[in-house]
Write an enzyme that holds these catalytic residues in place. Structure first.
Site, PDB file in Angstrom:
ATOM      1  N   HIS A 391      49.878  41.829  34.460  1.00  0.00           N
ATOM      2  CA  HIS A 391      49.937  43.279  34.319  1.00  0.00           C
ATOM      3  C   HIS A 391      48.684  43.768  33.600  1.00  0.00           C
ATOM      4  CE1 HIS A 391      54.666  43.600  34.403  1.00  0.00           C
ATOM      5  NE2 HIS A 391      54.144  43.463  35.609  1.00  0.00           N
ATOM      6  N   HIS A 470      46.157  40.135  26.602  1.00  0.00           N
ATOM      7  CA  HIS A 470      44.696  40.161  26.448  1.00  0.00           C
ATOM      8  C   HIS A 470      44.276  41.559  26.008  1.00  0.00           C
ATOM      9  CE1 HIS A 470      43.116  36.294  28.255  1.00  0.00           C
ATOM     10  NE2 HIS A 470      44.399  36.120  28.023  1.00  0.00           N
ATOM     11  N   GLU A 495      35.731  33.488  29.159  1.00  0.00           N
ATOM     12  CA  GLU A 495      35.179  34.412  30.155  1.00  0.00           C
ATOM     13  C   GLU A 495      33.752  34.849  29.834  1.00  0.00           C
ATOM     14  OE1 GLU A 495      38.117  37.534  30.023  1.00  0.00           O
ATOM     15  OE2 GLU A 495      37.229  38.469  28.270  1.00  0.00           O
TER      16      GLU A 495
HETATM   17  C1  NOJ Z   1      40.043  40.746  30.704  1.00  0.00           C
HETATM   18  C2  NOJ Z   1      40.814  39.496  30.458  1.00  0.00           C
HETATM   19  O1  NOJ Z   1      40.407  38.872  29.258  1.00  0.00           O
HETATM   20  C3  NOJ Z   1      40.598  38.582  31.630  1.00  0.00           C
HETATM   21  O2  NOJ Z   1      41.219  37.341  31.397  1.00  0.00           O
HETATM   22  C4  NOJ Z   1      41.118  39.240  32.879  1.00  0.00           C
HETATM   23  O3  NOJ Z   1      40.783  38.429  33.968  1.00  0.00           O
HETATM   24  C5  NOJ Z   1      40.505  40.620  33.080  1.00  0.00           C
HETATM   25  N1  NOJ Z   1      40.573  41.402  31.884  1.00  0.00           N
HETATM   26  C6  NOJ Z   1      41.220  41.396  34.193  1.00  0.00           C
HETATM   27  O4  NOJ Z   1      42.523  41.703  33.788  1.00  0.00           O
HETATM   28 CA    CA Z   2      38.918  39.974  27.418  1.00  0.00          CA
END
Ligand code: NOJ
Ligand code: CA
Length: 690
Positions: A391, A470, A495
């Site tokens: 979500h 997140h 990331e």
């Molecule tokens: C940032 C989140 O940290 C990442 O894990 C996610 O893929 C993207 N937002 C998209 O929701």
């Molecule tokens: Ca993030």
């Protein structure tokens, strides 16, 4: 008693603990104008003193006679009444001792000891004014927590706090490890190391090394019905609590009686001892959800890294990643390798266009046409796997709250028991909309969003769903009260290595254990095996060795851990991949063994419901000739040490894949040589042989 309920244990076979509770009235001392009352930690080394009388009420903290917090103010400023905290007298002060042990449904350790002394002080205004304020201090061997308890009192139905004036006067020559507070990128900054006097505003936890050589971490516990606190410098160089404001500048809106979160000051003799402290959990309320056996620590893979590498897209207006076919590929991979979950991002309508700005158009029930959720749920189930739901709200809180019950209903029907949520929006830009269309913008740690997270947890819990948020509010230990808050981000994760400018330097993960991780689990998403991804993103890479990727599964605690790379990249290093398949995510015990902030960290953990131990170590920029004494292993048991470490010629920059993988038989008392390359690390499984 259900073993998952996390309730208080009296005495157990495991711990010969006497749950004792004594009560006494403190000696109150007074000079001409001041009364002070004090309380000492169970080991007698930490002393907290409260001073009331003329002028501001203050508190101070010493350990071994070293001043950790010099006398610092306590109190509030309000919008709808006069400030509180000056000219108060002590009406009553009681000290009680408590030593109990409680069980966690999941965690770094199964049993948590809560051994503290408590000082509860009732204060009242002097000189004809008559408002009251209570303050509760708890002093543990590893630190201090205190909170305000504002009692019900005549003529005061609500209090609007415009400033919590709690001060933190630390030694400003201390070294601080910190990220800036209230900047646009929330908690996602590289840590600074600087003298404390160079900090202007910092998020908590902030960690200090004092000139006396003590390690100190300031944070808060049980942030509910309140706004998050940063530590802000005053013109005189001292610091005070700065609460996240509502859009009109109010800091906290309360009705009737209220209690604040605990302000916590963890204190230790070594950097790694900070990680042993359970103060934050101990200061939270016990589990409110009852039987939480459905909250399952586990590992997952997912349609995720490919979007961060820009090999596919979240939206359908590119190369859509969340297709039925691609999801089946990940489900097959999960089933073959024993992973429980498959995260699928970009499955639902709303990602097209600039999804960072799309918070109000996401649907949480409508999949894209090329994603057949019922078919995939069934396909996964047949293979013993589950989809992990996603979500992303992009900070659009009203849009999410209007749909979240239906969204969780859908996921429950689809056999989904974990959901990753997301609040991608700059700090101060999450928003909610009133019926008349008025939009309000909030901080991620503002009172509105703090309360929102609890609403999400409660709605999810009704459907036996766990939440991994997140871009969250910071962790303050609420996983004890809501054990379905299974993990979160709230720092720079993996990331950033795909698109950060810069990515995470080697020291980043050698700072996290001593800072962000003191607040609770992190969904860092380790396990990138193709460290260079030269085709996808030639200007980015992961600044670690391969062995260090394995170490993260032990060092960076989370009850859910991702194997974050693309399935095809694991086949190339099947021997190293074995460690990710083996490593558990739930622990009977965790023992931090060595380390210094920013340099290195070494932790041993014992699996829950089993005999094996695991050891993880990682280093920052510098190679390290490390050897570990195996003091933590059980006496009389032989273990097969399955060692995954940097090869002697490994180096994150020039030779990141070089690993030595081997087995040897060891026992308690042996020493294992585990050299680490620059940007490297190690992971060891100790498989019990008898
Ligand atoms: C940032 C989140 O940290 C990442 O894990 C996610 O893929 C993207 N937002 C998209 O929701
Ligand atoms: Ca993030």
């Amino acid at each position: 008693m259900n073993k998952f309920m996390g309730t208080l244990l009296g005495t157990t076979a495991f711990f010969a603990l006497s749950a004792c509770a004594e009560s006494e009235t403190t000696a109150q001392n007074s000079d001409q104008n001041h009364a002070f009352t004090e309380v000492t930690s169970p080991d007698g080394r930490t002393v907290v003193k409260l001073m009331a009388g003329e002028g501001q009420t203050t508190y101070s903290v010493t350990r071994d006679g070293e001043e950790i917090v010099a006398p610092s103010p306590l109190g509030f400023a309000f919008k709808n009444m006069a400030p509180l905290g000056g000219d108060m007298k002590v009406v009553e002060a009681n000290i009680a001792a408590s030593d109990t042990t409680w069980e966690q449904p999941w965690g770094e350790r199964q049993f948590v000891r809560d051994n503290h002394k408590e000082l509860f002080v009732k204060l009242a205004e002097k000189d004809g004014k008559h408002r009251e304020l209570n303050i509760r201090f708890r002093v543990f061997n590893d630190g201090v927590g205190f909170r305000y308890e504002f009692p019900k009192q005549q003529g005061i139905d609500s209090a609007i706090i415009t400033d919590e004036i709690t001060g933190f006067q630390f030694d400003d020559a201390s070294t601080a490890w910190w990220i800036p507070g209230r900047e646009w990128n929330r908690y996602e900054y590289l840590y600074n190391e600087s003298p404390l006097k160079d900090v202007k505003e910092a998020h908590t936890p902030i960690t200090l090394k004092t000139t006396g050589g003590k390690y100190v971490s300031l944070h808060e516990a049980a942030l509910v019905n309140y706004s998050g606190m940063t530590m802000l410098k005053n013109p005189d160089g001292s610091f005070e609590a700065n609460l996240a404001p509502w859009p009109n500048g109010d800091k906290v809106r309360t009705e009737g009686e209220f209690t604040t979160p605990w302000r916590t000051i963890q204190i230790s003799d070594t950097a790694y001892d900070l990680m042993k402290s359970d103060i934050i959990l101990n200061l939270n309320e016990p589990n409110k959800l009852g039987d939480v056996s459905w909250v399952e620590p586990s590992k997952y893979v997912g349609i995720w890294w490919e979007m961060h590498l820009a090999a596919s897209t979240w939206g359908s207006d590119g190369k859509h990643g969340a297709t039925t076919e691609n999801t089946k590929r990940y489900i097959d991979f999960a089933a073959e390798n024993g992973f429980k979950g498959v995260l699928v991002e970009g499955w639902n309508i709303g990602w097209d266009g600039n999804w960072y700005e799309n918070g109000d158009v996401f649907s949480f029930t409508q999949p894209y046409p090329d994603y057949n959720l019922p078919e995939l749920a069934e396909y996964a189930k047949e293979r013993g796997v589950q989809i992990v739901g996603h979500h992303e709200t992009s900070g659009g809180i009203s849009n999410y709250e209007a749909q979240m019950d239906d969204g969780f209903d859908l996921f429950e029907k689809m056999n989904i028991s974990q959901v990753k949520t997301g609040y991608v929006a700059d700090a101060g830009k999450t928003h909610h909309t009133e019926a008349d269309g008025t939009k309000h913008y909030e901080y991620h740690d503002g009172q509105y969003v703090v309360d929102h997270h609890v609403r999400v947890l409660e709605s999810a819990a009704k459907r036996k769903i766990s939440i991994n948020s997140h871009e969250p509010v910071k962790d303050t230990g609420l996983r004890r009260t809501y054990p379905n808050w299974i993990s979160r981000e709230g720092a720079r994760g993996q990331e950033y290595n795909a698109w950060g400018d810069p990515g995470n330097p080697p020291s980043h993960t050698a700072i996290l254990p001593y800072t962000r991780m003191l607040s609770g689990p992190m969904d860092f998403t380790p396990g990138i095996f193709d460290l260079l991804f030269e085709e996808a993103k030639p200007n980015n890479r992961v600044e670690t060795t391969l062995a260090k990727q394995l170490s993260l599964y032990v060092v960076i605690y989370s009850p859910i851990q991702m194997a974050a790379d693309l399935p095809e990249n694991y086949g190339k290093h099947a021997d190293a991949f074995q460690f990710i398949k083996d490593v558990p995510t739930d622990w009977a015990e965790s023992i931090p063994l060595a380390g210094e902030i920013g340099d290195y960290a070494v932790i041993a953990r014992k699996e829950r419901d089993g005999k094996d131990w695991y050891l993880g170590g990682l280093t920052g920029d510098n190679a390290r000739d490390y050897a570990q004494a195996l003091s933590f292993l059980e006496e009389g048991v032989s273990y097969e040490a399955q060692v995954y470490r940097d090869a002697d010629d490994a180096d994150w920059k020039s030779n990141p894949y070089a690993m030595a993988i081997y087995k040897e038989t060891v026992k308690k008392g042996d020493t294992l040589k585990l050299p680490m390359a620059a940007g490297g690390g190690f992971a060891v499984r100790f498989k019990a042989l008898d």
